[in-house]
Design a protein around this motif. Sequence first.
Motif: not given
Length: 774
Positions: A697-698, A741-743, A751-754, A759-760
């Motif tokens: 995830v780096a 942390a998510i970002r 893909a999850a960050v994108a 999201l609103t």
Amino acid sequence: MKRLAPTLVALGLLTGCPNNPSPPPSSTIDETIFAEELGGPIVGATTEQLETFEAGRAVALQRINTDTGLGPNFNVTFCSACHEKPTVGGGAPRYRDFYLVAQVLEDGSFIGAGTKGVQPQFSTGPFARVDTDPAVNNVAVRNGTPFFGVGAIAALDEASILANVDEDDADGDGISGRPNYDRGFVGRFGRKAQTVSIEGFIRGPLFNHLGLTSDPLSDALKARLPVPSALDSELASNALTCTNCQAAAPDEPNFDEDGVPDPELAEQDLFDLVSFSMLLGAPKPEPLDAQTRHGKELFDKANCSGCHVATLRGPGGLVPLFSDLLLHDMGDELADNVQMGVATGREFRTQPLWGVVATSPYLHDGRADTLDEAIRMHGGEAERSRDAYLAYSEEKRAEIIAFLESLGGREQASAGLIPPDEAAPAAGEPGGPLKALSAADAKRFEAGRRVFDRDFRRSEGLGQGRGFNGDSCRACHFDPVVGGSGPAGLNVTRQGIVDDTSLAYTAPAGGTMVHKLFTDRTRPERDPVCNVIELRNTPSLLGLGLIDQIAEDELLSRDDPDDLDGDGISGRAHRLPDGRIGRFGWKAGLPTLEDFVRDALSNEIGLTLEDAAEFVAGIAGDDDDADDPEFGGNDYEDLVFFNRTLGPPVPSARGAAEERGSGLFDTVGCADCHVRQMTTTNGDVAELYSDLLLHDVAPARYMGIDDGQATMREFRTPPLWGIGDTGPYMHDGLAPTLDAAIRRHASEGEAAVAAYVTLTQAQRDDLLKFLESL
């Protein structure tokens, strides 16, 4: 030029009558300065004072992060980190020690290095550990000082302190105490009496240890402080400049360049923090009995009271702090070569003895574990008293120790930080066991919890010969309860060598660990050949017993190193050389909970353990003076039982927002790695929100540390249960919020960050509320 005398102003919150003169000094003890127990406010505090006290206590406990001003360099992330024993406002165990660094020139002159001489440990920048300046040739250790009763000390008239000055030893007793000065006023705070005001003594460490900037209190707020101040508003024209003091001058703003607007601490918060410190009651001594009365007589006969003067005269009566607050030459063995104001490298302020039983370790650098050791280590002007103590019989020495222990706080003294009378939480409560226990197992759980909390001493093997990060298990695992996680100020530092071109990793010959502290009071240094530093934030231990019981087949069912399902996620199990699957630690390098405990005992605390072939962790021997193995037997078994029995974090109730967030957790793709639950071999459901596999995830060209099969880019998916109470986040603890942390997720998490950022804001808020409910 003549030094101006300070003005003492009796302020309204203390007396109820602003600017009224203080009453005539009394020859009796001032009972108004005491607290009912250590960490409490002065007796008779007004409603307004108590509100301010609680507000200031909250500031002392508040965790500072990179969004609120932490750094760019720092040692700790909250005020009470260094003032926690036996409670908020107290002293500090040895793991909270810090370093003062300086350059001593050939002519003996002294140049403070870094920020007023304080050596920062960590940086919020890319290279996460702050190296020692190459010009430094003098390193000294400091142990945190208790704040109990500092308001009473602040209120002392200078004449009360100066009455005991005897610079030329005119009475021939070998004791020649002298004052230190801060901008022309008699100093009274700090190991060298280098600071006169509580505000200055607080603002300095805020800046030097947290990187937290502040402006001085306005005159209007100073006029509302709850005790008199010994600092005149008009500084003496011939004031002595304290160039190497730890504290910042209270009349100057400070600044940094971390991107957070200065001042980072609100003036009201500073006022509350200073007021809280001023209102912390002094330890109340116990009435003397036959043993302690005789101990005091022996204490006086040995002339310990030559420096540890029983009382100083305050505005409301006698203040029984057992200190003259003067500088004394303590000899070569205790000398640190640190000059502050007029204090030489051999001189230290006499430490007040009230409450001393509850605030170990002792001496300026915490080198003494017990009061007996501390007395034996006195030198210089204290040699005669030390020798008199040593000449006493064992029984008489015990009477002196009993007298010292009677000076307040005995009932709160413990081997760690858990109060002596505090019972372990019940099953289902945070920090309690997973299930209701039998009477025998409950007793064992409590015993293991006490071992977990216990501060280990050097004589017990602390430091694996020299190096350590914590002196107890609880030292790093206490948020939000004993057994939890730890803040960024407790990060572990790892080092490695990475080729800038090929990104090939090489482990250094001396190992990847860079310890925080050495027991010989020098600072551990990074291997100069290493060009990569990676911080490891303390994970929560809650629920690890369930993780230990998950079958390997369950872990391997999600193993997809080649991304055969094409979802962009290629989590893989960390297979160890003996064929077992790792599941504990940031790199999943340890296969069992007991290995995890053994690894921490040896690598973080430095204890040697009985060698056992079935474990991959734990060091069997070292070269210190303690016999190997240094830890084992029932204490070891109880400790492992406690860790294995700790229940998982208790989720909070979920409303509509959390339920919506739960759905978004799946939609965004978080659940692809943070698998909601697994089943143990006992049939228990572990809602851990992790697959326990390694993922990349780096970001691009990230350089970290290899660990076994885990590459420098891979980390085990951390469980999310309890994450709302275990910030900061990510492996380095430098993500201040869950959103941050998510970002920070990249590569397999890209893909999850994108999806998350599209999201609103309301949807992101729902998702974050769901995470906080876990």
